[in-house]
Design a protein around this motif. Structure first.
Motif, mmCIF file in Angstrom:
data_model
loop_
_atom_site.group_PDB
_atom_site.id
_atom_site.type_symbol
_atom_site.label_atom_id
_atom_site.label_comp_id
_atom_site.label_asym_id
_atom_site.label_seq_id
_atom_site.Cartn_x
_atom_site.Cartn_y
_atom_site.Cartn_z
ATOM 1 N N GLU A 191 0.813 -1.223 0.000
ATOM 2 C CA GLU A 191 0.000 0.000 0.000
ATOM 3 C C GLU A 191 0.846 1.274 0.000
ATOM 4 O O GLU A 191 0.339 2.364 -0.228
ATOM 5 N N SER A 243 -6.179 -5.205 7.821
ATOM 6 C CA SER A 243 -7.544 -4.764 8.131
ATOM 7 C C SER A 243 -8.493 -5.933 8.372
ATOM 8 O O SER A 243 -9.536 -5.786 8.991
ATOM 9 N N GLU A 267 -4.369 3.261 -5.035
ATOM 10 C CA GLU A 267 -5.659 2.830 -5.580
ATOM 11 C C GLU A 267 -6.179 1.547 -4.923
ATOM 12 O O GLU A 267 -7.297 1.123 -5.190
ATOM 13 N N SER A 269 -7.660 -1.054 -2.182
ATOM 14 C CA SER A 269 -8.571 -1.052 -1.039
ATOM 15 C C SER A 269 -7.953 -1.845 0.104
ATOM 16 O O SER A 269 -6.967 -2.578 -0.081
ATOM 17 N N GLY A 270 -8.549 -1.730 1.297
ATOM 18 C CA GLY A 270 -8.063 -2.489 2.441
ATOM 19 C C GLY A 270 -8.136 -3.986 2.207
ATOM 20 O O GLY A 270 -7.231 -4.732 2.592
ATOM 21 N N ASP A 271 -9.209 -4.453 1.569
ATOM 22 C CA ASP A 271 -9.350 -5.884 1.298
ATOM 23 C C ASP A 271 -8.290 -6.365 0.315
ATOM 24 O O ASP A 271 -7.776 -7.485 0.422
ATOM 25 N N GLU A 272 -7.952 -5.515 -0.662
ATOM 26 C CA GLU A 272 -6.929 -5.894 -1.639
ATOM 27 C C GLU A 272 -5.562 -5.992 -0.970
ATOM 28 O O GLU A 272 -4.777 -6.911 -1.258
ATOM 29 N N TYR A 313 -2.331 4.978 3.998
ATOM 30 C CA TYR A 313 -3.285 3.892 4.131
ATOM 31 C C TYR A 313 -4.118 4.025 5.414
ATOM 32 O O TYR A 313 -5.224 3.525 5.506
ATOM 33 N N LYS A 316 -7.729 5.000 5.228
ATOM 34 C CA LYS A 316 -8.683 4.079 4.611
ATOM 35 C C LYS A 316 -9.146 2.987 5.573
ATOM 36 O O LYS A 316 -10.051 2.234 5.268
#
Length: 459
Positions: A191, A243, A267, A269-272, A313, A316
């Protein structure tokens, strides 16, 4: 009172004092994951004054001076070494009760045979005594490790770093063995903006064009080979944000990596990020286990907070999702896949870890537990870790030596942890009403302070 050194510090009963006097210093020390400056060891640096040893080579002392309000000029700035030492002496009386206070006095006595109290009044006398000793004796980095009975030291080193200092030490046939510990934080933290530049540097070093997860794996294995040739037997996974737990998935990790390269890490996300971490750590764990290395795994709430506050990060993340639970789920998942190597866990929340892990599950990994050097300023933290591990019936899994210290005068850290744990063992036995002779205590101590480490690293 002009003198302050107490040879019995942290040894709180007559029994433990007798045991320690007879056997406490017999075992060699293995500094198995350290932040000591490898360049100082490679050049076998000669130290010319006490400021270089007590301040320049000791991050904890610099932090203590900053917290006490000392101007940076007198820590890392333009002030003379004597002015810095004078500022250091001015801070020491405010550190009463902190182990940093006793450790510095222990070092003064052990290395210089000087038991003066470190304070403004004694500043000039201590400076003169230590300067005379350093002028008349060849005090070098390797000599200091030998004085501390250090058998080997393993130093955390980024995968991009040149290993020539380790090669130089290796070729010198030094009595103290020095190995690297591999760390690749720049890849784990996908990230962060540095991810793409890290991959670029990795590609240059390995001569492999990194365009997907497969080619990344090839490049990382080249780094593993390079470190292994220098005697490396360990990999460090430092504290990071997770996360939530997502099962590793190579296909999606490959897509996430390409997205970070093409569109930028911001770009994701936390899940990514969680998906990427899970797959890459699974890859690392399998490789570490295949090579017979050990894994050092840091799970620190305070470190995670520090990382978070310095990271884009952070904004987010759902704060409630931060913490150790997702990382524990990841570790347990590795256990279910038989992909977990010999692993030492370091944490400032062992109670939370022990509550979260279901020890009734047959696939729960059998972890070892380590002591972070940052806790060596607080005997209560060290003792709390001991009590927690003892309640788990896991004392035999404790690796009771300090870790991640940058102090070349490492003897004081080994003394701190050994004395706290030896006292804790005796207290634990006495509180339980167990009958145990000194030989039983010494056998358990030897396992905690020496044998576990030798077995862990196949030394």
């Amino acid at each position: 009172m002009n003198k302050t050194f107490n040879d019995n510090f942290l040894l709180t009963s007559e029994r433990v004092r007798n045991i320690y006097r007879q056997h406490g210093d017999d075992l060699p020390n293995i500094d198995f994951i350290s932040n000591i400056n490898v360049d100082d060891l490679a050049t076998n640096k000669r130290f010319s004054n006490i400021t270089e040893l007590f301040i320049d080579s000791n991050k904890k002392m610099r932090q203590a001076m900053r917290y006490s309000g000392v101007d940076e000029k007198y820590i890392t700035g333009s002030a003379s070494d004597f002015e810095k030492f004078r500022a250091f002496c001015g801070v020491m009386p405010d550190l009463l009760g902190n182990l940093v206070y006793m450790q510095r006095h222990y070092e003064l006595k052990f290395y210089f045979d000087c038991d003066l109290k470190i304070c403004p009044e004694n500043c000039e006398q201590i400076w003169n005594v230590t300067s005379e000793y350093l002028q008349n004796n060849d005090v070098r980095a390797m000599n200091l490790l030998r004085m501390a009975n250090v058998e080997s030291v393993s130093i955390v080193t980024d995968g991009l770093r040149d290993l020539s200092p380790f090669e130089k030490i290796r070729s010198s046939e030094s009595a103290v063995k020095v190995y690297p510990v591999l760390s690749m934080r720049g890849i784990i933290e996908i990230e962060e903006d540095r991810f793409v530049s890290y991959l670029s540097e990795l590609a240059d070093i390995t001569d492999i064009q990194i365009k997907d997860f497969y080619t990344l794996g090839l490049a990382v294995n080249k780094i593993f080979d390079k470190f292994e040739s220098m005697g490396c037997r360990s990999f460090l996974i430092d504290s990071f944000i997770l996360s939530g737990f997502v099962k590793p998935d190579r296909y999606h990790a490959d897509l996430i990596m390409k997205k970070a390269i093409n569109k930028g890490s911001c770009e994701l996300s936390g899940d990514e990020v969680a998906q990427w971490r899970a797959e890459f750590i699974l890859f690392l764990a399998e490789e570490i286990k295949r090579r017979g290395w050990c894994l050092h795994y840091k799970i620190y709430v305070t470190s995670i907070l520090k990382i978070s506050l310095n990271s884009q990060y952070w904004r987010k993340l759902n704060v409630q999702k931060r913490g150790v639970i997702p990382q524990l789920k990841l570790i347990e998942y590795l256990g279910t896949k038989s992909a977990i190597p010999n692993t030492v866990v370091y944490s400032d929340c062992l109670d939370e870890i022990t509550l979260a892990m279901d020890r009734n599950r047959t696939d729960t990994p059998k972890l070892l537990y380590g002591v972070d050097g940052k806790n060596c300023a607080d005997a209560r933290k060290i003792r709390a870790s001991f009590d927690c591990i003892a309640r788990m019936s896991a004392l035999g899994r404790l690796v009771g030596v300090p870790s991640f210290s940058d102090n070349i005068l490492c003897k004081s850290y080994f003394e701190t942890v050994k004395r706290v744990y030896l006292t804790a063992i005796c207290d634990w036995i006495d509180a339980s009403g167990t009958v145990a002779d000194d030989e039983d205590i010494l056998n358990l101590s030897e396992k905690i302070f020496y044998r576990n480490i030798k077995e862990l690293q196949n030394l």
